[in-house]
Design a protein around this motif. Structure first.
Motif, PDB file in Angstrom:
ATOM      1  N   TYR A 224       0.985  25.575  55.045  1.00  0.00           N
ATOM      2  CA  TYR A 224       1.492  24.833  53.892  1.00  0.00           C
ATOM      3  C   TYR A 224       2.619  23.866  54.251  1.00  0.00           C
ATOM      4  O   TYR A 224       2.628  22.733  53.757  1.00  0.00           O
ATOM      5  N   THR A 225       3.535  24.295  55.085  1.00  0.00           N
ATOM      6  CA  THR A 225       4.744  23.495  55.311  1.00  0.00           C
ATOM      7  C   THR A 225       4.855  22.889  56.699  1.00  0.00           C
ATOM      8  O   THR A 225       5.495  21.851  56.866  1.00  0.00           O
TER       9      THR A 225
ATOM     10  N   PRO B 219       4.114  17.702  52.354  1.00  0.00           N
ATOM     11  CA  PRO B 219       5.102  17.973  51.297  1.00  0.00           C
ATOM     12  C   PRO B 219       5.913  16.726  50.956  1.00  0.00           C
ATOM     13  O   PRO B 219       6.393  16.018  51.836  1.00  0.00           O
ATOM     14  N   LYS B 220       6.030  16.459  49.660  1.00  0.00           N
ATOM     15  CA  LYS B 220       6.776  15.283  49.208  1.00  0.00           C
ATOM     16  C   LYS B 220       8.192  15.617  48.768  1.00  0.00           C
ATOM     17  O   LYS B 220       8.987  14.726  48.507  1.00  0.00           O
ATOM     18  N   LYS B 221       8.513  16.889  48.686  1.00  0.00           N
ATOM     19  CA  LYS B 221       9.821  17.266  48.171  1.00  0.00           C
ATOM     20  C   LYS B 221      10.918  16.916  49.166  1.00  0.00           C
ATOM     21  O   LYS B 221      10.708  16.853  50.375  1.00  0.00           O
TER      22      LYS B 221
ATOM     23  N   ALA C 169      11.886  18.335  53.042  1.00  0.00           N
ATOM     24  CA  ALA C 169      10.717  18.856  53.746  1.00  0.00           C
ATOM     25  C   ALA C 169      10.640  18.273  55.153  1.00  0.00           C
ATOM     26  O   ALA C 169      11.121  17.171  55.431  1.00  0.00           O
TER      27      ALA C 169
ATOM     28  N   THR D 134       9.347  16.312  58.237  1.00  0.00           N
ATOM     29  CA  THR D 134       8.555  15.093  58.381  1.00  0.00           C
ATOM     30  C   THR D 134       8.350  14.784  59.858  1.00  0.00           C
ATOM     31  O   THR D 134       9.190  15.138  60.701  1.00  0.00           O
TER      32      THR D 134
ATOM     33  N   ARG E 299      14.338  17.290  59.847  1.00  0.00           N
ATOM     34  CA  ARG E 299      14.572  18.407  58.928  1.00  0.00           C
ATOM     35  C   ARG E 299      13.786  19.650  59.306  1.00  0.00           C
ATOM     36  O   ARG E 299      13.569  20.523  58.477  1.00  0.00           O
TER      37      ARG E 299
ATOM     38  N   LEU F 176      14.067  24.524  57.615  1.00  0.00           N
ATOM     39  CA  LEU F 176      13.019  25.297  56.952  1.00  0.00           C
ATOM     40  C   LEU F 176      13.472  26.725  56.685  1.00  0.00           C
ATOM     41  O   LEU F 176      14.171  27.306  57.499  1.00  0.00           O
TER      42      LEU F 176
END
Length: 966
Positions: A267-268, A286-288, A291, A293, A962, A966
């Motif tokens: 998922y992440t 993920p767009k939040k 998250a 990248t 980032r 996590l």
């Protein structure tokens, strides 16, 4: 039997309409399911059409007319003839059960069952990433859900099989599939990973491609004539589904072993590492805010490299073999065979012959492996890695080939005295020897190569300057060999280099000295020359449809028989390929380069399962009409050889193998400008951008050092001024600016130099007379001082004169922290860093291997030096007992982030360890795709002060942001 089945069917059809419908539905599931369903699974599968069962097992036996049986709660058809009776046409009558209708229904039921938000919550309750399973065996956590969710396992594993056989024109199925792929396929992947068997994911991808191929072959009005409620145009649907299938295959190849360790990472972690143009990348990144990248890589889609695996940074692989389940790489000098699972590229085991090995071979069943050493031949059980037979070598003749016999108990060994000996494996006693009588001109010479035919009935031999000869080993050794035709001594066949049998055993490929390939058909004596291929190495696919070659520059090509037309080419210009092979199904190929084995799966080779497609067409005929696919191998790009980041996470600079130094944006890796360049024949091997961004210094492998002053002229604009350009007698191994950046330290293995950045001149130097294993760091408590740290002592020197500020003192003995002890090996400090709170200096040391920059992590040792101790007269390294096992987990130290050490572990996870905490407190954050990794990458990859991870990938730099949050 048919009369009996007619009476049984009549009993089913004479029931009430509801019971008849229920019986027909049960029979359709039993007849078409991949495996027998349990009673509990069947109960869920019948919903919502039929519910409220009290004793389903009794109901099934009562209403299904004895077509089914229930044994151990499994519902199955009574006999294969009963299944044929229900599914096949009888004359002009339609089948009683339409398999196409049933598979469509089952596929839709399975997809609907999986398309539920609850599964992610359910899986979270059973997941315990990295938990050690009992007895070292992987735990199928999906089985834990079988009681509460009995149909989940079947739907997860087999929905794609039913889809591959379903109707193409049913709108509801298309909508259900699209909804599943766009919203729920990640939880499905998590379910498969929880089962610890990623083969289901590979098989599902193959079945999706089978479905797509049926779509593409549909003629006339079809499912795409009517509007379909999709984001894309209907005619794009086959390409969309195929893209999803490709994504599933790539996920296994690039992330398989890590996905098995942490199924929820789908998922992440995995989506950001997928290309932006992939279906997973487009749909699930993920767009939040906050998250993870990934940027910096230029391509939008997947490349053809599935994965890269390594035998060890200091080892050189010599041969590769592929079995259905395993990938095997031989390191002859170590006598070891490294074994990976072919589907996931996860390490299976290492088989150790413990003497030099030059050959290995698989039996036809791919259950046994043979290795040929200097003194012994050994047979191994490939599944367990156990040695099951051993044959002692006799005589002085060199072994030229080994093979398992036509019988599983036979083993053949050919030697350079032209003998082929057959051994009985059970007794390890020779049972026959075939030694042909060579022509008089060859009696005194040894053959260059000997190869045994696939059925072990023939042997081909080649000598330098002579055409190949073939003997029938079942005939008299005095027979005249079959010889290829030549008209003069300059013919290509008079310079054979390599012989390769085709699978039919009646044709031989001969690679000649002038790179011509000759196909020699033994039955009709036909010889066809192919001068356009020009290979150095070659391998034939098991089905005989494809030829894989590599040339002297490292370019690999796939050619299709019978005309050897080019199907696929991977262009490379600077890689030596030692060995290559196809996978057994011909859909992948593998190559060996140094310590790395690369796994390739180009679309040009991926074929849908012929049985599922009911497609009997010739692959060779298809390939003739296909335009060849030409791709460039990323490894042929000019590689990044040095890397340094600015202090604000806005830019970074790279040094390259061609001597250039370039500034790039840290946001997306965009190249802004070339700052300067060394000689095009020299690689930049050290690079530093000062914290203020005002200075940049680099060194190359010829000993040249260039420093520049940078003046910011605007956004992403700099004026560049010369600072120094000198050449030393040895390569630079470290450069360091003083805190005020007025001084520059240039350190080589034997000398140190201090330069003034203001005066542009050298102000002092020290020559130590021998190679030193030290690294320098500015004193965190007094910026006018430098600290010399090597594995034995800690010195303090002045920045402006390189004079001792106090006498050198031996470092006190510290606990041994490496899992591998090297007491007699001199160590060098490879890396040094200060934590953000300036409380601890982290020191990484490695055994010296004759040069400073080692690429191996073997023997890694970590020390912590408390800065508070630097006030003492006798500074010393400190470490707690809790750190004793940490080096055994570290593949490569990357940096410090706040008060943690950041490192890459042996499973390629980026991890942090909070200093002075327990080793169990190591936190795993994210993992790297397997095709990112090679020994050079590991040495250059770095972490900047903001926690952004920069990882060179050949000519580009991947930027991971980032990831530590996590």
């Amino acid at each position: 039997m048919e009369n009996l089945y007619d009476r049984m069917l009549a009993k089913v059809q004479n029931q009430t309409p509801r019971l008849r419908a229920m019986a027909e539905r049960i029979l359709s599931w039993v007849a078409c399911s991949w495996r027998p369903l349990s009673v509990a699974e069947l109960a869920v599968a019948l919903q919502p059409e039929f519910t409220g069962f009290i004793r389903l097992e009794e109901t099934v036996l009562e209403i299904c007319g004895h077509f089914v049986s229930v044994h151990n709660s499994r519902v199955s058809i009574i006999h294969m003839t009963a299944r044929d009776f229900l599914l096949k046409k009888n004359g002009n009558t339609s089948p009683i059960i339409s398999s196409r209708d049933v598979h469509t229904h089952i596929a839709e039921i399975c997809l609907q069952h999986l398309s539920n938000d609850k599964w992610r919550r359910v899986f979270k309750e059973i997941q315990n990433p990295f938990e050690a399973s009992k007895n070292g065996k992987k735990q199928n956590r999906l089985l834990l859900l079988g009681v509460d969710y009995p149909f989940l396992g079947y739907a997860t594993c087999y929905w794609a099989f039913h889809l591959s056989k379903a109707h193409l024109s049913l709108q509801s199925l298309v909508d259900t599939l699209q909804d599943f792929l766009n919203s729920y396929c990640l939880s499905w992947i998590e379910a498969i990973a929880s089962s610890q068997n990623l083969r289901y994911l590979i098989r599902s991808a193959q079945n999706l491609k089978a479905y797509v191929k049926r779509m593409s072959r549909a003629k006339g009005p079809g499912p795409f004539d009517s509007p379909v409620s999709l984001t894309f145009f209907p005619e794009q649907l086959p390409a969309i589904i195929k893209s999803w299938a490709n994504d599933f295959v790539r996920v296994v190849g690039k992330f398989g072993s890590n996905l098995l360790q942490s199924p929820s990472s789908v998922y992440t972690i995995i989506p950001p590492f997928c290309p932006s143009g992939s279906m997973i990348g487009e749909t699930f990144v993920p767009k939040k805010e906050g998250a993870l990248t990934v940027s910096g890589l230029p391509y939008d889609g997947w490349n053809d490299c599935l994965a890269s695996v390594s035998v060890g940074d200091d080892l050189t692989a010599s041969k590769v073999l592929a079995a259905d389940r395993y990938l095997l790489v031989l390191v002859g000098s170590e006598g070891s065979v490294f074994v990976w699972y072919a589907d996931t590229c996860e390490t299976a085991r290492v088989i150790r012959h413990r003497e030099y090995v030059n050959l290995m071979a698989l039996d036809d069943s791919q259950y046994m492996l043979a290795t040929a050493g200097v003194q012994t031949y050994r047979i191994w059980d490939l599944g367990s890695g156990d040695e099951i037979h051993r044959i002692q070598k006799t005589g002085q003749a060199l072994t030229t080939a080994i093979a398992f016999g036509a019988k599983t108990s036979e083993f053949l060994i050919s030697r350079d005295d032209c003998s082929i000996t057959t051994y009985d494996l059970n007794s390890t006693i020779p049972i026959s020897v075939f030694q042909p009588r060579n022509p008089p001109s060859l009696v005194q010479s040894c053959p260059k190569t000997i190869v045994l035919s696939p059925d072990r009935s023939k042997v081909a031999m080649a000598w330098r300057g002579k055409p190949p000869l073939v003997w029938n080993m079942s005939a008299d050794p005095a027979q005249h060999p079959q010889q290829s035709r030549t008209s003069k001594s300059t013919d290509a066949l008079c310079g054979p280099e390599t012989l390769q049998w085709l699978p039919d055993g009646d044709s031989l490929l001969v690679l000649c000295h002038n790179t011509t390939v000759v196909k020699w058909s033994l039955l009709d004596e036909e010889q066809i020359e192919y001068s356009h291929i020009q290979p150095r190495e070659m391998a034939v696919s098991r089905d005989g449809n494809f030829l894989l070659t590599s040339d002297h520059e490292g370019t690999m090509s796939v050619w299709s028989f019978p005309r050897l037309s080019l199907l696929y080419r991977l262009v490379n210009e600077n890689e030596y390929i030692r060995s290559l092979t196809f996978s057994p199904d011909g859909q992948r190929f593998y190559d060996i380069r140094g310590s790395m084995c690369n796994v390739w799966e180009p679309d040009a080779l991926i074929r849908a399962d012929e049985e599922s497609l009911e497609d009997q067409s010739s692959v060779g005929d298809v390939s003739i009409t296909t335009e060849p696919v030409i791709r460039s191998d990323e490894s042929s790009q000019c590689p990044v050889t040095a890397l340094s980041s600015d202090s604000e996470d806005r830019y970074f600079c790279v040094g390259r193998d061609n001597g250039t130094v370039i500034i790039q944006e840290a946001l997306d890796g965009k190249r802004i400008r070339k700052v300067y360049g060394h000689s095009s024949t020299s690689a930049v091997n050290s690079l530093l951008w000062s914290p203020s961004g005002q200075y940049m210094v680099s060194g190359d492998d010829s000993g040249r050092i260039i420093a520049k002053r940078l003046d910011v002229k605007g956004e992403a604009k700099w004026a560049v001024y010369a600072l120094l350009d000198i050449r030393l007698s040895e390569s630079v191994q470290q450069v360091l600016f003083s805190q005020d950046e007025k001084l520059l330290l240039i350190s080589t293995a034997t000398s140190d130099y201090i330069w003034s950045t203001r005066e542009k001149e050298q102000i002092c130097s020290r020559h130590w007379g021998s190679r030193q294993g030290r690294r320098w760091i500015t004193h965190p408590l007094d910026s006018s001082l430098l600290i010399w740290i090597d594995p034995e002592v800690v010195h303090t020197y002045t920045w402006d004169s390189l004079e001792h500020s106090d006498p050198p003192q031996p470092a006190s003995k510290t606990p041994q922290m490496s899992t591998i002890d090297h007491p007699s090996t001199k160590k060098v400090v490879q890396w040094i860093a200060l934590t953000e709170d300036k409380q601890t200096i982290v020191v990484e040391s490695l055994p010296s291997r004759g040069h400073f920059s080692t690429r191996s992590s073997s023997g890694l040792h970590i020390d912590l030096l408390s800065t508070s101790d630097l006030r003492r007269q006798h500074p010393h390294a400190l470490s707690s007992d809790c750190m004793a096992d940490l080096p055994g987990r570290v593949k490569r130290l990357l940096g410090t982030y706040k008060d943690t050490i950041v490192f890459l572990d042996y499973d390629y996870w980026i991890c942090t360890w909070r200093i002075e905490s327990a080793v169990l407190d190591v936190k795993r954050h994210f993992f790297l795709p397997r095709d990112w990794l090679n020994s050079g990458t590991l040495q250059i990859a770095t972490l900047n002060r903001q926690g952004t991870f920069l990882c060179p990938k050949y000519g580009d730099v991947a930027i991971v942001r980032r990831g530590l949050r996590l």
